[in-house]
Structure formats: C-alpha cells, structure tokens
Design a protein around this motif. Structure first.
Motif, short mmCIF file in Angstrom:
data_model
loop_
_atom_site.label_atom_id
_atom_site.label_comp_id
_atom_site.label_asym_id
_atom_site.label_seq_id
_atom_site.Cartn_x
_atom_site.Cartn_y
_atom_site.Cartn_z
N GLU A 1 -0.69 2.77 3.13
CA GLU A 1 0.23 1.78 3.69
C GLU A 1 -0.41 0.39 3.73
OE1 GLU A 1 -0.35 4.78 5.16
OE2 GLU A 1 1.54 5.71 4.57
N GLU A 2 -1.68 0.32 4.12
CA GLU A 2 -2.39 -0.96 4.15
C GLU A 2 -2.57 -1.52 2.74
OE1 GLU A 2 -5.36 -0.68 7.96
OE2 GLU A 2 -5.79 0.61 6.24
N PHE A 3 -2.97 -0.65 1.81
CA PHE A 3 -3.16 -1.07 0.43
C PHE A 3 -1.87 -1.64 -0.14
CE2 PHE A 3 -3.50 -0.37 -4.17
CZ PHE A 3 -4.78 -0.85 -4.43
N LYS A 4 -0.78 -0.92 0.06
CA LYS A 4 0.52 -1.34 -0.46
C LYS A 4 0.97 -2.64 0.21
CE LYS A 4 5.16 0.46 -0.58
NZ LYS A 4 6.00 1.61 -0.28
N ALA A 5 0.75 -2.78 1.50
CA ALA A 5 1.15 -3.99 2.22
C ALA A 5 0.36 -5.21 1.76
CB ALA A 5 0.97 -3.78 3.72
N ASN A 6 -0.89 -5.00 1.31
CA ASN A 6 -1.73 -6.10 0.87
C ASN A 6 -1.57 -6.44 -0.61
OD1 ASN A 6 -3.14 -6.89 3.27
ND2 ASN A 6 -4.19 -4.93 3.17
N ALA A 7 -0.87 -5.59 -1.35
CA ALA A 7 -0.64 -5.85 -2.77
C ALA A 7 0.45 -6.91 -2.90
CB ALA A 7 -0.22 -4.57 -3.48
N HIS A 8 0.27 -7.81 -3.85
CA HIS A 8 1.27 -8.86 -4.09
C HIS A 8 2.47 -8.25 -4.80
CE1 HIS A 8 3.16 -12.61 -5.07
NE2 HIS A 8 3.19 -12.25 -6.35
N ARG A 9 3.65 -8.50 -4.24
CA ARG A 9 4.87 -8.00 -4.87
C ARG A 9 5.69 -9.18 -5.37
NH1 ARG A 9 9.41 -3.73 -2.92
NH2 ARG A 9 10.05 -3.29 -5.03
N ARG B 1 10.93 -9.63 -9.91
CA ARG B 1 10.86 -8.46 -10.80
C ARG B 1 10.83 -7.15 -10.04
NH1 ARG B 1 6.12 -9.02 -14.87
NH2 ARG B 1 4.97 -9.61 -13.02
N GLY B 2 10.51 -7.20 -8.74
CA GLY B 2 10.45 -5.98 -7.93
C GLY B 2 9.27 -5.11 -8.26
N VAL B 3 8.18 -5.72 -8.75
CA VAL B 3 6.98 -4.95 -9.10
C VAL B 3 5.77 -5.52 -8.36
CG1 VAL B 3 7.82 -4.29 -11.38
CG2 VAL B 3 6.55 -6.41 -11.12
N TYR B 4 4.72 -4.74 -8.31
CA TYR B 4 3.47 -5.17 -7.72
C TYR B 4 2.59 -5.76 -8.81
CZ TYR B 4 4.97 -2.37 -3.77
OH TYR B 4 5.69 -1.87 -2.72
N VAL B 5 1.89 -6.86 -8.50
CA VAL B 5 1.04 -7.52 -9.48
C VAL B 5 -0.38 -7.49 -8.95
CG1 VAL B 5 0.58 -9.66 -10.71
CG2 VAL B 5 2.94 -9.03 -10.17
N ILE B 6 -1.28 -6.91 -9.76
CA ILE B 6 -2.69 -6.85 -9.41
C ILE B 6 -3.46 -7.50 -10.54
CG2 ILE B 6 -4.66 -5.33 -9.05
CD1 ILE B 6 -2.83 -3.37 -7.74
#
Length: 50
Positions: A4-12, A16-21
């Motif tokens: 949950e923390e990892f997902k919350a800290n990922a840039h969305r 586009r509705g996607v996560y960008v790393i």
C-alpha cells in the motif's frame, strides 16, 4: 515498505491511468507495478534498465 505504501508513493499519470517509474515514461498497470514491488522486496532497491 508495504504494498500500500509503495503504491501510494508511485507516481500515477491521471491522463493515462498508469503508474510511471523512472524517466523513460513507460506506463505500468497495477499488475506490472506489483511485479516491480516484488522485485524491490527481493533486492531492496529498484533496478534501472538502461
């Protein structure tokens, strides 16, 4: 770090509705982001693919 923390800290990217790393701009869906998280847990760090 929890999932949950990892997902919350990922840039969305809301457009586009996607996560960008990383800086390559490639979008990841939630399943692909989970794979990155699992790899992070195994190595303790993110890997940048050149």
């Amino acid at each position: 770090m929890s999932w949950e923390e990892f997902k919350a800290n990922a840039h969305r990217d809301p457009a586009r509705g996607v996560y960008v790393i990383g800086s390559d701009g490639r979008g990841l869906d939630e399943a692909e982001l989970r794979v990155v998280y699992e790899r992070y847990l195994q190595t303790g760090a993110l890997i940048v693919n050149r």
